[in-house]
Design a protein around this motif. Structure first.
Motif, short mmCIF file in Angstrom:
data_model
loop_
_atom_site.label_atom_id
_atom_site.label_comp_id
_atom_site.label_asym_id
_atom_site.label_seq_id
_atom_site.Cartn_x
_atom_site.Cartn_y
_atom_site.Cartn_z
N GLY A 42 38.50 43.86 38.69
CA GLY A 42 39.23 42.54 39.23
C GLY A 42 38.32 41.86 40.53
N ILE A 43 38.97 41.02 41.06
CA ILE A 43 38.23 40.53 42.12
C ILE A 43 39.34 40.45 43.37
CG2 ILE A 43 36.84 38.78 40.82
CD1 ILE A 43 38.84 36.71 41.54
N GLY A 44 38.69 40.30 44.77
CA GLY A 44 39.42 40.16 45.85
C GLY A 44 39.02 38.69 46.48
N ARG A 45 39.99 37.92 46.85
CA ARG A 45 39.78 36.61 47.51
C ARG A 45 40.30 36.54 48.73
NH1 ARG A 45 40.24 31.89 43.16
NH2 ARG A 45 38.29 32.86 42.62
N ASP A 46 39.44 35.78 49.73
CA ASP A 46 39.94 35.66 51.00
C ASP A 46 40.90 34.33 51.13
OD1 ASP A 46 39.97 35.13 53.49
OD2 ASP A 46 38.02 34.86 54.32
N GLU A 54 27.76 42.90 46.00
CA GLU A 54 27.33 42.64 47.38
C GLU A 54 28.42 42.24 48.43
OE1 GLU A 54 23.71 40.67 47.39
OE2 GLU A 54 22.43 42.17 46.58
N SER A 55 29.35 41.28 48.02
CA SER A 55 30.16 40.79 48.72
C SER A 55 31.19 41.74 49.69
CB SER A 55 31.11 39.76 48.02
OG SER A 55 30.25 38.56 47.43
N LEU A 56 31.33 42.83 48.90
CA LEU A 56 32.21 43.75 49.43
C LEU A 56 31.57 44.21 50.77
CD1 LEU A 56 34.59 45.59 49.43
CD2 LEU A 56 33.42 47.43 48.12
N HIS A 75 31.10 34.82 45.56
CA HIS A 75 31.30 34.72 46.75
C HIS A 75 32.72 35.76 46.94
CE1 HIS A 75 32.25 33.70 50.87
NE2 HIS A 75 33.35 33.39 50.67
N ASP A 76 33.69 36.01 45.82
CA ASP A 76 34.70 36.97 46.04
C ASP A 76 34.09 38.35 45.89
OD1 ASP A 76 36.44 34.60 46.43
OD2 ASP A 76 36.82 34.60 44.12
N ILE A 77 35.16 39.12 46.22
CA ILE A 77 34.68 40.77 46.16
C ILE A 77 34.93 40.89 44.73
CG2 ILE A 77 35.39 43.03 46.71
CD1 ILE A 77 35.84 41.98 49.69
N PHE A 78 33.95 41.79 44.20
CA PHE A 78 34.17 42.19 42.73
C PHE A 78 34.17 43.87 42.93
CE2 PHE A 78 32.26 44.14 38.96
CZ PHE A 78 33.20 43.74 37.95
N TYR A 79 35.30 44.45 42.24
CA TYR A 79 35.15 45.87 42.12
C TYR A 79 35.90 46.45 40.85
CZ TYR A 79 40.31 44.27 42.90
OH TYR A 79 41.14 43.42 42.46
N VAL A 80 35.41 47.79 40.36
CA VAL A 80 35.86 48.41 39.37
C VAL A 80 36.16 49.64 40.03
CG1 VAL A 80 35.41 49.60 37.16
CG2 VAL A 80 34.17 47.25 37.68
N ILE A 81 37.68 50.08 39.53
CA ILE A 81 38.23 51.21 40.21
C ILE A 81 38.69 52.06 39.26
CG2 ILE A 81 39.97 52.11 41.67
CD1 ILE A 81 40.30 49.10 42.99
N GLU A 82 38.39 53.59 39.32
CA GLU A 82 39.17 54.36 38.68
C GLU A 82 40.29 54.89 38.98
OE1 GLU A 82 36.19 57.57 38.64
OE2 GLU A 82 34.59 56.46 38.12
N LYS A 83 41.20 55.70 38.00
CA LYS A 83 42.43 55.89 38.32
C LYS A 83 42.83 56.77 39.53
CE LYS A 83 44.26 56.08 33.77
NZ LYS A 83 45.10 56.93 32.47
#
Length: 721
Positions: free
Chosen positions: A283-287, A206-208, A189-197
């Motif tokens: 990481g993840i982003g949580r509401d 899909e949550s994003l 349910h949380d947003i998952f992401y992988v970010i480069e520098k």
């Protein structure tokens, strides 16, 4: 040489070689000393010593240096065995040689030389043998290692062959694994992401897209900071930099959706390395909207409680009700974010409420506008009729009552109103309103009720204070009239009493000789009664004027007061042979004349009630905080415990006038003077054990405003003598 193995292993091969060498050196030294004493030629002694001691030293040195040779320690026993074998072989040769007829080797030096050389030879052979065994053992170990390596190599080749077989199907499995991973991430349910520098999003779930409203194609072209408002982007950029530097990040910021909505989110991520060796943040982003709302509610509740506490403190500090009401209205409106707040004051007839204080209302309305308290559809009347707060979310749909003109004129739609004071005797109404439709929480309602309770308590306290002040004023007026009456009565009684006393003495002087014994006795009784009446009236006059006839308080030296009293009582002191001792007495804040009266009355009593012995009196003082306790102790007849409370009552006497004179008002007068000085007076005594009278007085620094002296009403000083 296997027979040597077990004992040699028990002792240690290296120790045996060293010990054998040391033995030859020791034997050589002993033999040389003995032969020299027997006068053997020195040359012979030296040659034989070298032939024996030389091998001994060789065994001792090389045995000690064995670890320096490239020989494994496990073969030291073999070297010792060869060394002992050489010793044994040479010993066997000597024995065999001695078995020939006529031949025997009995020279000790010869035996030493031969066995020593045999031991050294055995050591050399053993050393060579040990080196050979060491090389053999190393070769064996290397062969074993090579066999193990060959076995591992064969297994590795087999594994590579199997891996090559699996490699054919790995691409298909990898694709399945990626699909599985995508399903797992999309199920979160949380947003998952992988970010480069550089902030580019390498991967997301899909949550994003579901939360932000952006498509996958749009997200692929965006940078991480593009999901935030401009004022938050610098915070996000700094967080990303810290994350790559420290290996983790945690930050809170509002995520901005495609349609502009802002949602509070908490982001947490850690660095990891991709198969290509690139470092990324995953990481993840949580509401945290629910948590933020709870925190806001808690902050709101804490703020409301603080406002109630502040208003309660203000209610204790101020006597201005309007100031308190205005501040209460202002605080309620601010805390609840309402446009209006009002305090309505119910009139005496209970049919109208005056807008006494409020905020937000049109100019000139506060203090002038009023609403009905009795109309059937009046919100105010409805509030007064209930013992709980009335909440209105939308006045336009309200069916219980209608909004009064005051609220309609200001476009009020919602609000809370509650009674100030008890429901059966209300003082008024506290109400807060807003022009928008609002839903109020239970905490909001309780907050308004708590503020109303603060106002009610303040109003009740002020009413009680006003009643108390009125009562005090009435009592002061009554006391003043009683004091005036007592003064007037005692003052006016003195004139006819003086006339009676004068005429009685005139009769006694002119016609005393004409009276018989009874007549003289009757006349004496009349004169004595008149004199006692005069003394009682004078005492009552002094008692009534303690408050009104005293001087203003000032620093008074009690040593000087005691000196004045001694001078006043000098006749009694001399007649009774009294002894008055005193410690150093303090300076106090008080009325000098009245303090002199206390000392004089108490000391006079101590002298009078001293008994058969000459009076012995001691005066002392002790400080306790901002008070001094003065004590006057005697060794007189004492007072019964049952009578100790009675001695401070007016005209109370413990002894008949035949035994002790007095009016019975002296200690009562002392008590009233001490009370005027804000102190206490008491007595400690046992019959026959003496009496101690103690009283407290203020220090020079203390100012008791409640007991400040009033000016003289008649302008005359108090008679202290």
């Amino acid at each position: 040489m296997a027979i040597w193995n077990r004992p040699i292993s028990a002792v240690g091969g290296r120790r045996i070689v060293v010990a054998l060498g040391a033995a030859y050196v020791a034997l050589t030294t002993g033999w040389a000393v003995a032969r020299t004493a027997a006068e053997t030629p020195l040359g012979n002694v030296l040659v034989i010593s070298l032939l024996v001691a030389g091998p001994g030293f060789a065994l001792l040195y090389f045995g000690y240096r064995l670890p320096a040779f490239d020989i494994r320690a496990e073969f030291y026993d073999a070297i010792a065995a060869w060394c002992l074998g050489g010793f044994g072989a040479m010993g066997t040769v000597l024995v065999v040689y001695s078995l020939q007829p006529g031949e025997i080797v009995d020279d000790f030096s010869t035996i030493l030389i031969l066995t020593a050389l045999g031991s050294v030879a055995g050591f050399a052979v053993g050393l060579h043998d040990a080196e050979a065994k060491t090389r053999t053992r190393e070769l064996e170990q290397r062969n074993e290692e090579l066999q193990v390596t060959q076995s591992e190599l064969e297994e590795t080749v087999d594994e590579l062959e199997r891996a090559n077989e699996r490699l054919a199907t790995s691409n298909e499995q990898l694709e399945h694994y990626r699909e599985y991973t995508d399903h797992v991430l999309n199920a979160i349910h949380d947003i998952f992401y992988v970010i480069e520098k550089d902030g580019t999003l390498q991967r997301w779930n899909e949550s994003l897209c579901a939360v932000t409203g952006y498509s996958d194609a749009e997200v692929a072209s965006m940078n991480a900071v593009d999901f935030f408002d401009a004022e938050d982007r610098e915070q996000i950029e700094n967080a990303l930099v810290r994350g790559f530097e420290t290996g983790s990040l945690q930050v809170e910021a509002e995520l901005r959706t495609k349609d502009g909505e802002r949602i509070p989110y908490e982001y947490a991520a850690s660095t990891l390395e991709t198969p290509e060796g690139e470092v990324v943040l995953a990481g993840i982003g949580r509401d945290i909207s629910a948590r933020t709302e709870r925190e806001r509610e808690l902050e709101q509740r804490a703020r409301q409680q603080q406002v109630v506490a502040d208003l309660g403190q203000l209610a204790l500090e101020t006597d201005d009700l309007d100031e308190l009401m205005h501040e209460a209205a202002r605080q309620v409106a601010v805390v609840l974010d309402n446009e209006y707040c009002k305090v309505l004051d119910l009139d005496a007839r209970r049919d109208e409420l005056l807008l006494r204080q409020g905020v937000g209302w049109d100019d000139g309305i506060v203090g002038e506008a009023a609403v009905s308290a009795v109309e059937a559809d009046s919100q105010a009347a409805y509030t007064l009729a209930h013992d709980h707060p009335i909440v209105v979310e939308d006045i336009e749909t309200e069916a219980r009552f209608g909004g009064p003109a005051l609220l309609r004129d200001h476009d009020v739609r919602s609000g809370i109103s509650t009674v100030i004071g008890p429901s059966d005797e209300p003082w008024g109404i506290l109400g807060t309103h807003d022009t928008e439709r609002k839903t109020f929480t239970d905490e909001d309602v309780n907050f308004v009720q708590s503020v109303a309770n603060v106002l009610a308590e303040a109003i009740e306290r002020q009413q009680y204070q006003a009643e108390l002040e009125t009562l005090v004023a009435d009592l002061e007026e009554s006391n003043e009239r009683l004091e005036q009456f007592a003064y007037a009565a005692s003052h006016d009684l003195q004139e006819p009493l003086r006339m009676v006393s004068s005429y009685l003495r005139l009769i006694e002087n002119r016609y005393g000789d004409a009276f018989d014994a009874d007549g003289e006795e009757f006349l004496a009784f009349a004169v004595d009664g008149a004199d006692r009446m005069r003394e009682m009236i004078e005492g009552l006059l002094q008692y009534s004027r303690v408050e009104t006839g005293g001087d203003e308080f000032e620093p008074v030296d009690l040593n000087a007061v005691l000196a004045d009293v001694r001078d006043n009582l000098r006749v009694k002191i001399k007649e009774t042979d009294a002894e008055i001792t005193a410690e150093s007495l303090p300076r106090v804040n008080g009325d000098r004349g009245q303090l002199r009266q206390i000392f004089q009355n108490v000391l006079a009593n101590a002298i009078q009630y001293s008994g058969d012995e000459p009076p012995r009196i001691h005066v002392s003082a002790e400080q306790s905080g901002r008070r001094w306790t003065v004590s006057i102790a005697d060794e007189g007849i004492g007072i019964d415990p049952e009578d100790q409370d009675r001695i401070f009552d007016v005209f109370q006497r413990l002894h008949s006038r035949d035994t002790h004179s007095g009016t019975g008002i002296g200690l009562a007068l002392c008590e009233r003077i001490v009370e005027r000085h804000g102190g206490d007076i008491w007595v400690e005594s046992e019959p026959g054990e003496g009496t101690t009278v103690s009283f407290t007085l203020p220090t020079v620094e203390e100012r008791d405003s409640e007991r400040a002296s009033e000016p003289h009403t008649d302008g005359r000083p108090v008679d202290n003598d």
